[in-house]
Design an enzyme around this catalytic site. Structure first.
Site, PDB file in Angstrom:
ATOM      1  N   SER A 329       0.818  -1.211   0.000  1.00  0.00           N
ATOM      2  CA  SER A 329       0.000   0.000   0.000  1.00  0.00           C
ATOM      3  C   SER A 329       0.849   1.257   0.000  1.00  0.00           C
ATOM      4  CB  SER A 329      -0.921   0.009   1.231  1.00  0.00           C
ATOM      5  OG  SER A 329      -1.659   1.210   1.294  1.00  0.00           O
ATOM      6  N   ASP A 330       0.365   2.253  -0.715  1.00  0.00           N
ATOM      7  CA  ASP A 330       0.954   3.584  -0.630  1.00  0.00           C
ATOM      8  C   ASP A 330       0.635   4.144   0.755  1.00  0.00           C
ATOM      9  OD1 ASP A 330       2.186   5.921  -1.346  1.00  0.00           O
ATOM     10  OD2 ASP A 330       0.421   6.758  -2.327  1.00  0.00           O
ATOM     11  N   LYS A 331       1.404   5.139   1.175  1.00  0.00           N
ATOM     12  CA  LYS A 331       1.167   5.724   2.498  1.00  0.00           C
ATOM     13  C   LYS A 331       0.177   6.882   2.442  1.00  0.00           C
ATOM     14  CE  LYS A 331       4.140   8.589   4.317  1.00  0.00           C
ATOM     15  NZ  LYS A 331       3.320   9.801   4.547  1.00  0.00           N
ATOM     16  N   ILE A 564       4.759   1.088   0.732  1.00  0.00           N
ATOM     17  CA  ILE A 564       5.646   1.528  -0.340  1.00  0.00           C
ATOM     18  C   ILE A 564       5.345   3.000  -0.593  1.00  0.00           C
ATOM     19  CG2 ILE A 564       6.298   1.217  -2.748  1.00  0.00           C
ATOM     20  CD1 ILE A 564       5.535  -1.691  -2.507  1.00  0.00           C
ATOM     21  N   THR A 638      -1.494  -1.227  -4.490  1.00  0.00           N
ATOM     22  CA  THR A 638      -2.191   0.035  -4.746  1.00  0.00           C
ATOM     23  C   THR A 638      -1.289   0.952  -5.561  1.00  0.00           C
ATOM     24  OG1 THR A 638      -1.385   1.239  -2.800  1.00  0.00           O
ATOM     25  CG2 THR A 638      -3.319  -0.164  -2.499  1.00  0.00           C
TER      26      THR A 638
END
Length: 914
Positions: A329-331, A564, A638
């Site tokens: 997942s993106d932050k 990520i 994502t």
């Protein structure tokens, strides 16, 4: 309607603008747009009509298992048994109708959800830049393109900056095309028209402006779309497993039926009797209702996911989610709120704290250990701070708005935070923009990690904001506390960055540079070096509370969560620790630069160890996905940027952001999040698991009936006894009764332990050993039930029709108990009676299904018309009560099957945990 013209690539920009009565700087007026929308219609493609309804209906009969029924009906008709033939064909027709209706509903549901995600375009209208639905574009509109956009209509390009467009879908050219504005020869082929941008293509790099010359069916892709059939694909790995299972079953059934016929004839039985037995055996072994139940269950899963903010674009994603072992997942905005607030500023060698929250300009900027700073700026110290804040305002495409006393942001949350911080120091965005108008800009590109703007007055000033790494390597000097320009102290800056990042702050760097007089265009080369460092702004983007819970839920379910992000590694590690992304005290984190120096084997090792991957380049996301898959993981990824598309396509489940994602990312994804929230991914995984569990319940419910019927007919035929159940009666059970009682299982809510189980192995067979054991156990019980009730009734009544009717009714009564035993309602009743729970699951659809089934069974035995069709007989109330007796022994059988399943699940979990 528009007619397709030779093209506009050979005309100059101004000629094209004049032809459409538009304006390069103002665009069209609202009045003209309304008129042209009426004249040309909406900008939506017309696809070739799909297969006609009658053909799609006939294709429902194109199933190997139904061929047997059609042939059996034809043979019955040839033998003069028209009633039997009519019933067989009637049941086959019902199956086709159910399949057609449910398939149409499923396709319609997915298509309508896809349409619900609107594509927008940036346009210039009445001198204002607006975001409008692409469907509202008209010829003459001025469209602004930027990296990640999907070209919304055919455009004659008027202005470009390093514009590259992927036109592979239209021209087959695999490499993005570099665009220009120069007129071309009239005979220039489509693929070489570099001054045109065509609808459906994607902007992969740079920016541009273009005039809409064609919309909808008049576009190049529109000409093609009218010859294309738009159809939703309902095939999934699971449905293909069902198809393979059906074919295998078909061959086994035909072989067994043939052997039964041959053995019976060898024993002296009449060929008519043995044909009836063979047909009954074939029909009994085929789960005719299963395909319809599968389609219905998947369609319900799609709708449930949509209600939880996850829109499925490709149906296989529904079941793949249930197998996911890793979520990358993106932050920003997914794990976090994406509501930034600047809390710390570093400028001129001093650290400032910023009070206040949200987008309200209420708050102060204070020098550490000093009082609040306010305008006017009296000394050199304030001057460097002012320049840092000014850079954040001018190098910015967002706006703050106040509505009803509430402050909100239009644009990017990070930019909104910069505007708010400046407003707290009484710096007005409108005032700064008026004093230093923008001449040119380089929008943010993930490849460069910065944005730059060029401003008047002379000599022009460039303001740059971006990641610390991207800017520091371009800076040679810094603006000191008293306004002097000194050599940059990189170590001091990097130490402050580490301190801010360690507090979980997202850190941006700011710089400026004077350009030569009269330069009004900005290129990347202009800011490649010699920038003057202005300072840092550290902002907090708090984790979403629901995302923290969702991360814990995923970990309990055996799913690893990996962050990520493009942020600084220290910031990413701090947020990961707060969210509990890695259970150990130390969060293992790696940077993109470290990954770049690793070989594939080493990357595969660190991807297992690491929980955070910071400053990761888009190409490295693809590497990380491939490394995880090489380890046997099922990966959900994502993404929202242009360069995320390869990773999204490679992932088992590509997930794009519905609110903030680019069109390129959306087109590559299997699923869209309408709220860009990690919690919605966890919810979708839960729904995916529930879909698979409900399908397994359907199999567990349907196949034991087929098994019991087949065993009964086979043994009776081989022993030359009266068949306890005829082919038509089997069809009634397998189609009408089974579908009525099985469809409610598709609506079953999630079981309490759904997210406590480890991910399912996607390669496991359709019929696992525990499921096979359950099917055999209940099949044997059903065989004993049918055979026993039939023989007892025939012995006591002397009427074969009554005996068969009682056997069928007893089987259905026992099925009700079995249905309850595998449903959430039944399981909650057991826990309630054991005082392990005080809640009984509400299951109105299941109870309605049972009620309808009971009503149909009463008609089946008591209505003369049904007696004639299915060779049944009316039962007395005493006989009816006797048919309920098998419900009692079914209870321990069902509980025993559940106990075996529970034991198998515990053994499996113990093995997986090692």
């Amino acid at each position: 309607m528009q007619t397709q013209l030779p093209g506009y690539h050979h005309l100059s920009e101004q000629v094209v603008i004049d032809q459409f009565n538009s304006h390069a700087e103002k665009g069209l007026s609202a009045e003209v747009i309304a008129h042209r929308l009426t004249e040309y219609g909406t900008n939506e493609l017309t696809f070739k009509a799909g297969k006609p309804a009658w053909l799609r209906f006939l294709l429902q009969f194109h199933q190997p298992l139904l061929y047997i029924l059609l042939i059996a009906g034809a043979v019955k008709a040839l033998l003069g048994s028209w009633t039997n033939a009519a019933v067989i064909w009637g049941v086959t027709l019902i199956n086709a109708v159910i399949g057609y209706v449910q398939e149409a509903k499923a396709e319609g549901a997915i298509a309508s959800l896809a349409k619900a995600v609107t594509t927008e375009a940036t346009v210039l209208r009445d001198s204002e830049t607006l975001r409008v639905p692409s469907s509202e574009l008209v010829p003459g509109d001025m469209v602004l393109l930027t990296s990640g956009d999907k070209v919304p209509a055919d455009l004659r390009l008027l202005k470009v900056r390093n514009l590259q467009i992927d036109e592979s879908a239209l021209t087959g050219e695999s490499v993005p095309v570099e665009k220009a504005v120069t007129p071309l020869e009239l005979e220039t082929p489509l693929a070489e028209r570099t001054n045109m941008a065509y609808a459906g293509s994607f902007v992969t790099f740079g920016q541009g402006k273009g005039l809409v010359v064609a919309t909808a069916d008049a576009t190049e892709v529109g000409q093609i779309s009218q010859s294309m059939e738009q159809r939703v694909n309902l095939a999934t790995p699971l449905t293909r497993k069902f198809a393979q299972f059906s074919r295998t079953l078909l061959y086994a059934v035909l072989t067994l039926a043939t052997l039964t016929f041959v053995i019976g004839r060898a024993q002296g039985e009449t060929w008519i009797y043995m044909f009836e037995a063979a047909v009954a055996l074939s029909v009994s072994a085929i789960p005719e209702g299963l395909p319809a139940v599968v389609t219905i269950t998947l369609a319900i899963g799609v709708n449930r996911m949509a209600s939880r903010h996850a829109i499925v674009r490709k149906l296989p994603a529904v079941e793949a989610l249930g197998s996911a072992t890793v979520i990358c997942s993106d932050k920003t905005g997914t794990l976090t709120e994406n509501q930034m607030t600047v809390q710390a500023i570093y400028a001129g060698g001093e650290l400032y704290t910023v009070s206040g929250g949200g987008y309200s300009p209420k708050g102060d900027i204070q020098l550490t250990g000093h009082g609040a700073i306010t305008s006017p700026w009296a000394d050199g110290l304030a001057k460097v701070l002012e320049e840092c804040l000014t850079c954040g305002v001018l190098c910015n495409d967002s706006q703050l708005k106040q509505t009803g006393g509430e402050w909100s942001m239009v644009g990017d949350p990070t930019e909104g935070a910069l505007l708010t911080a400046a407003a707290k120091a009484s710096l007005s965005q409108a005032g700064l923009v008026a004093a230093k108008p923008r001449l040119d800009a380089i929008p943010f590109e993930s490849q460069y990690q910065y944005m730059a703007t060029l401003h008047d007055p002379e000599p022009p000033m460039v303001y740059v904001k971006g990641s610390v790494e991207a800017l520091l390597q371009r800076c040679s000097h810094e603006l000191a506390s008293h306004g002097h320009i000194l050599p940059l102290d990189r170590d001091a800056v990097e130490q402050v960055v580490q301190t801010m990042a360690g507090q979980g702050l997202r850190v941006l760097a700011f710089a400026q540079k004077r350009l030569p007089t009269h330069q009004h265009a900005l290129e990347h080369e202009d800011i490649a070096q010699d920038l003057v460092f202005l300072g840092l702004q550290g902002m907090i983007d708090p984790p979403r509370p629901e995302a923290i819970t969702a991360v814990q839920t995923c970990q309990t379910a055996g799913i690893q969560v990996k962050m990520i992000t493009g942020d600084h590694i220290t910031t990413a590690r701090a947020i990961a620790h707060r969210m509990g992304i890695q259970s150990s005290q130390q969060v293992f984190a790696f940077e993109g630069q470290q990954l770049a120096s690793m070989n594939e084997e080493k990357i595969a090792q660190v991807i297992e160890e690491g929980a955070v991957f910071a400053r990761v380049a888009p190409a490295q996301k693809l590497q990380l996905v491939e490394a995880l898959q090489s380890k046997g993981h099922i990966v959900a990824m994502t993404g929202d940027g242009v360069n995320d598309a390869p990773a999204l396509k490679q992932a088992d489940i590509g997930i794009a952001m519905g609110k903030g994602g680019t069109e390129v990312a959306r087109e590559s994804a299997d699923m869209l999040l309408t709220d860009d929230n990690f919690a919605s991914i966890a919810a979708a995984v839960e729904e995916g698991r529930t879909v698979y569990q409900n399908l397994r319940k359907a199999i567990a419910f349907l196949l034991p009936v087929n098994g019991g019927e087949s065993m009964t007919i086979l043994i009776s035929a081989l022993l030359a006894r009266d068949l306890p159940i005829l082919a038509l009666q089997v069809l009634w059970l397998n189609m009408i009764n089974s579908i009525t009682m099985t469809v409610p299982l598709a609506f079953e809510p999630k079981s309490p332990g759904t997210m406590q189980q480890l991910p399912r192995n996607p390669n496991e067979p359709l019929i696992t050993l525990p499921l096979l054991r359950r099917i055999v156990l209940v099949s044997v019980f059903n065989w004993i039930l049918i055979f026993g009730i039939f023989e007892w009734a025939k012995l006591n009544t002397g009427d074969v029709a009554v005996a068969r009717t009682m056997a069928i009714q007893a089987l259905v009564a026992a099925r009700i108990i079995y249905l309850l035993s595998i449903s959430q309602l039944g399981l909650s009743l057991v826990t309630y009676l054991r005082r392990q729970s005080s809640v009984i699951t509400n299951a109105p659809i299941l109870l309605a299904g049972i009620g309808v089934a009971v009503w149909l069974q009463i008609l089946f035995s008591q209505w003369g018309f049904m007696n004639t069709l299915f060779e049944t007989a009316p039962l007395t109330w005493q006989q009816g009560l006797i048919c309920l007796i098998p419900m009692l022994p079914m209870i321990p059988v069902a509980l025993g099957a559940n106990a075996l399943d529970s034991r198998s699940a515990k053994i499996k979990a113990k093995r997986q945990h090692g």
